[in-house]
Enzyme design. Structure first.
Site, short mmCIF file in Angstrom:
data_model
loop_
_atom_site.label_atom_id
_atom_site.label_comp_id
_atom_site.label_asym_id
_atom_site.label_seq_id
_atom_site.Cartn_x
_atom_site.Cartn_y
_atom_site.Cartn_z
N ARG A 120 0.82 -1.23 0.00
CA ARG A 120 0.00 0.00 0.00
C ARG A 120 0.85 1.27 0.00
O ARG A 120 0.39 2.34 0.40
CB ARG A 120 -0.99 0.03 1.16
N LYS A 142 2.81 11.23 -11.67
CA LYS A 142 1.96 10.31 -12.43
C LYS A 142 2.72 9.00 -12.63
O LYS A 142 3.85 9.00 -13.13
CB LYS A 142 1.60 10.89 -13.80
N GLU A 184 8.74 17.23 -25.48
CA GLU A 184 8.12 17.69 -24.22
C GLU A 184 8.71 19.04 -23.80
O GLU A 184 8.02 19.85 -23.17
CB GLU A 184 8.31 16.65 -23.11
N LYS A 226 6.84 22.68 -15.05
CA LYS A 226 6.03 21.55 -14.60
C LYS A 226 5.75 21.65 -13.10
O LYS A 226 4.62 21.39 -12.65
CB LYS A 226 6.70 20.22 -14.93
N GLU A 236 -4.79 16.96 -11.46
CA GLU A 236 -5.33 17.28 -12.78
C GLU A 236 -6.84 17.54 -12.76
O GLU A 236 -7.59 16.98 -13.55
CB GLU A 236 -5.00 16.16 -13.79
N ARG A 240 -3.52 21.29 -14.93
CA ARG A 240 -2.52 20.27 -15.28
C ARG A 240 -2.85 19.59 -16.62
O ARG A 240 -1.95 19.10 -17.30
CB ARG A 240 -2.41 19.22 -14.17
N ASN A 244 -0.96 18.02 -21.29
CA ASN A 244 -1.26 16.95 -22.25
C ASN A 244 -1.41 17.46 -23.67
O ASN A 244 -2.04 16.79 -24.50
CB ASN A 244 -2.54 16.22 -21.83
N HIS A 247 -1.26 15.06 -26.56
CA HIS A 247 -1.24 13.71 -26.01
C HIS A 247 -2.48 12.89 -26.37
O HIS A 247 -2.39 11.67 -26.50
CB HIS A 247 -1.08 13.74 -24.49
N HIS A 251 -1.48 9.62 -27.92
CA HIS A 251 -1.74 8.31 -27.31
C HIS A 251 -2.48 7.41 -28.29
O HIS A 251 -2.24 6.19 -28.34
CB HIS A 251 -2.55 8.47 -26.02
N HIS A 264 6.99 7.90 -27.62
CA HIS A 264 6.00 8.79 -27.01
C HIS A 264 6.19 10.23 -27.49
O HIS A 264 5.23 10.89 -27.92
CB HIS A 264 6.11 8.71 -25.48
P1 NAD Z 1 11.84 4.96 -22.37
O1 NAD Z 1 11.70 4.87 -20.93
O2 NAD Z 1 11.33 3.84 -23.19
O3 NAD Z 1 13.38 5.20 -22.72
C1 NAD Z 1 13.75 5.31 -24.05
C2 NAD Z 1 14.88 4.33 -24.42
O4 NAD Z 1 16.11 4.85 -23.95
C3 NAD Z 1 14.74 2.96 -23.79
O5 NAD Z 1 15.20 1.98 -24.70
C4 NAD Z 1 15.67 3.05 -22.59
O6 NAD Z 1 16.14 1.80 -22.16
C5 NAD Z 1 16.78 3.87 -23.15
N1 NAD Z 1 17.56 4.63 -22.20
C6 NAD Z 1 17.16 5.22 -21.06
N2 NAD Z 1 18.15 5.96 -20.56
C7 NAD Z 1 19.20 5.81 -21.38
C8 NAD Z 1 20.50 6.37 -21.40
N3 NAD Z 1 20.90 7.26 -20.51
N4 NAD Z 1 21.34 5.99 -22.39
C9 NAD Z 1 20.92 5.12 -23.36
N5 NAD Z 1 19.70 4.61 -23.40
C10 NAD Z 1 18.84 4.97 -22.43
O7 NAD Z 1 11.14 6.28 -22.96
P2 NAD Z 1 11.00 7.76 -22.40
O8 NAD Z 1 10.89 8.60 -23.60
O9 NAD Z 1 12.03 8.07 -21.39
O10 NAD Z 1 9.61 7.74 -21.63
C11 NAD Z 1 8.41 7.49 -22.34
C12 NAD Z 1 7.38 6.97 -21.35
O11 NAD Z 1 7.14 7.97 -20.37
C13 NAD Z 1 6.07 6.64 -21.98
O12 NAD Z 1 5.60 5.43 -21.47
C14 NAD Z 1 5.16 7.77 -21.52
O13 NAD Z 1 3.82 7.39 -21.42
C15 NAD Z 1 5.75 8.09 -20.19
N6 NAD Z 1 5.48 9.45 -19.73
C16 NAD Z 1 5.04 9.59 -18.46
C17 NAD Z 1 4.81 10.85 -17.95
C18 NAD Z 1 4.40 11.03 -16.53
O14 NAD Z 1 4.05 12.15 -16.15
N7 NAD Z 1 4.45 10.00 -15.71
C19 NAD Z 1 5.04 11.97 -18.76
C20 NAD Z 1 5.50 11.79 -20.05
C21 NAD Z 1 5.72 10.51 -20.53
N1 GLY Z 2 2.88 14.54 -18.61
C1 GLY Z 2 1.67 15.16 -18.20
C2 GLY Z 2 1.54 15.33 -16.74
O1 GLY Z 2 2.42 14.99 -15.99
O2 GLY Z 2 0.55 15.80 -16.29
#
Ligand code: NAD
Ligand code: GLY
Length: 390
Positions: A120, A142, A184, A226, A236, A240, A244, A247, A251, A264
């Site tokens: 939890r 998030k 972003e 942010k 949100e 907030r 998006n 997005h 998505h 993404h």
């Molecule tokens: P990712 O986590 O898939 O990383 C991209 C690639 O880079 C992967 O293959 C990873 O292994 C590699 N990698 C990571 N760090 C590295 C480094 N330093 N050197 C070499 N390779 C490296 O993708 P991302 O773009 O970081 O994140 C996308 C995800 O984030 C999506 O799932 C999206 O929905 C999510 N997201 C979440 C939020 C949130 O607020 N929680 C906001 C935006 C996006």
């Molecule tokens: N990436 C959108 C949010 O964090 O609200």
């Protein structure tokens, strides 16, 4: 090192941005309730950075449990989440064990959701290693996983104790991933920070070349934007949603093309141009502004042409968005550079026009007169952006 704060009363936390932070256990140790951490990472990041962060922690007497997951958006699902729970249970982790996410947004979202739900809720630390995760996903709490029917559909708001954005990790990031992160960064300029957008137009070559001063500024300014938004609207209920931009379209693209096929950030860039297309049809966005948007995404080596999925497929997938209210798809739309609104007050026929062969339409936008231009008086159902203070 620069430090920002996300102000959320008892859930407030610092974001440290700088070089060499992985080797500074003093940034992590004060946040540990027990000298035991589970570091969640993946098969790509582990060989690059796991020991860099784990060795100094071990030297400081911390017991480190590595949890190494398969890499990719396709693994951001309940099966992979279970692998984290398995490892936490097998290692008899307790409520005072801290989960550390070491990786990009996929690892951050997965590990964060595991931390939010294991026993939890256990303490959680974000160590983002992609540009996208340093400017966006590691901040704001998030967390979650994808469902086959929709992106990020299962999750929780769960804030970390601290975020360590080590710029050095970006040196190993593939070019395509760097560009995805820039989507972003550009987003913050578009939704609420015109001066930042102007700066990006000039400094895009330096960002692509990973120049430290430019990159530090971009990460700091993005996190500042942010943190301000999240500080005012953690869950949100209003402002907030502006984060998006692009997005809802994006998505849909990610899901339709198969998770991981479009990154993404790439889907967000093409989705933002669809939002711009609709804004232009509504008469809210000038040809000059839309040209600047196209130019900056192209300069960042991002796609601007969304795939032609067909109107029905787009609408079907967009109808699953978390911003849908009473069956209406609310969209983040542009009123200019640095000014976004959340609205469901658009003509659905115009949205369908935007979604019809989008790859042809977006590219043609600049040269075409505004066929459906209306006086600039959008009715906004949610909220306007407030620009960055200070
Ligand atoms: P990712 O986590 O898939 O990383 C991209 C690639 O880079 C992967 O293959 C990873 O292994 C590699 N990698 C990571 N760090 C590295 C480094 N330093 N050197 C070499 N390779 C490296 O993708 P991302 O773009 O970081 O994140 C996308 C995800 O984030 C999506 O799932 C999206 O929905 C999510 N997201 C979440 C939020 C949130 O607020 N929680 C906001 C935006 C996006
Ligand atoms: N990436 C959108 C949010 O964090 O609200």
């Amino acid at each position: 090192m620069q430090t920002l704060h996300v102000d959320l009363a008892e859930r407030s936390y610092p974001i440290h941005i700088g070089r060499g932070l992985l080797s500074k256990p003093e940034l992590i140790l004060p946040h540990l309730k027990r000298k035991q951490v589970a570091i969640v990472t993946n098969t790509t990041v582990a060989p690059l950075y796991l020991e860099k962060i784990a060795a100094p922690l071990k030297e400081a007497g911390v017991s480190v449990i590595p949890i190494i997951l398969p890499d990719g958006e396709a693994y951001k699902n309940s099966a992979t989440l279970n692998l984290i729970y398995d490892a936490l249970l097998e290692n008899r982790c307790e409520r005072n064990t801290t989960v550390i996410a070491l990786g990009g947004g996929v690892i951050g979202d997965l590990a964060g959701y595991a931390a939010a739900t294991f026993l939890r809720g256990v303490p959680f630390i974000q160590v983002p290693t992609t540009l996208l995760s340093q400017v966006d996903s590691s901040v704001g709490g998030k967390t979650g996983i994808n469902h086959p029917l929709g992106k990020n559909m299962i999750g929780a708001f769960y804030q970390p104790q601290v975020v360590l954005a080590d710029i050095d990790t970006l040196s190993t990031l593939p070019q395509r991933e760097l560009s995805a992160g820039l989507a972003e960064v550009i987003k913050y300029g578009l939704i609420r920070d015109r001066a930042f957008f102007d700066w990006q137009e000039i400094n895009m070559p330096q960002l692509l070349a990973l120049e430290t001063a430019a990159m530090s500024y971009a990460i700091y300014r993005s996190c500042e934007n942010k943190a301000e938004v999240v500080g005012r609207d953690e869950r949100e209920s209003g402002e907030r949603a502006l984060l998006n931009l692009g997005h809802t379209f994006g998505h849909a693209i990610e899901n339709a093309m198969g998770y991981g096929v479009w990154l993404h950030g790439e889907a967000v860039a093409a989705g933002t141009m669809l939002a711009a297309d609709l804004s232009r049809r509504l008469g809210w966005l000038s040809a000059v502004d839309i040209e600047r948007m196209l130019a900056i995404f192209k300069a960042a080596k991002l796609p601007v042409d969304a795939p032609a999925l067909g109107v029905d497929r787009y609408l079907d997938l967009m109808g699953l968005d978390k911003k849908v209210v009473d069956g209406h798809i609310r969209l983040v739309l542009q009123q200019g550079i640095g000014q976004s609104v959340v609205s469901s007050e658009y003509d659905p026929a115009l949205l369908k026009e935007t979604l019809l062969s989008p790859h042809e339409r977006v590219s043609a936008l600049c040269s075409r007169p505004r066929a459906h231009a209306r006086p600039f008086a959008p009715r906004v159902t949610s909220c306007h952006a407030q620009s960055l203070s200070a």
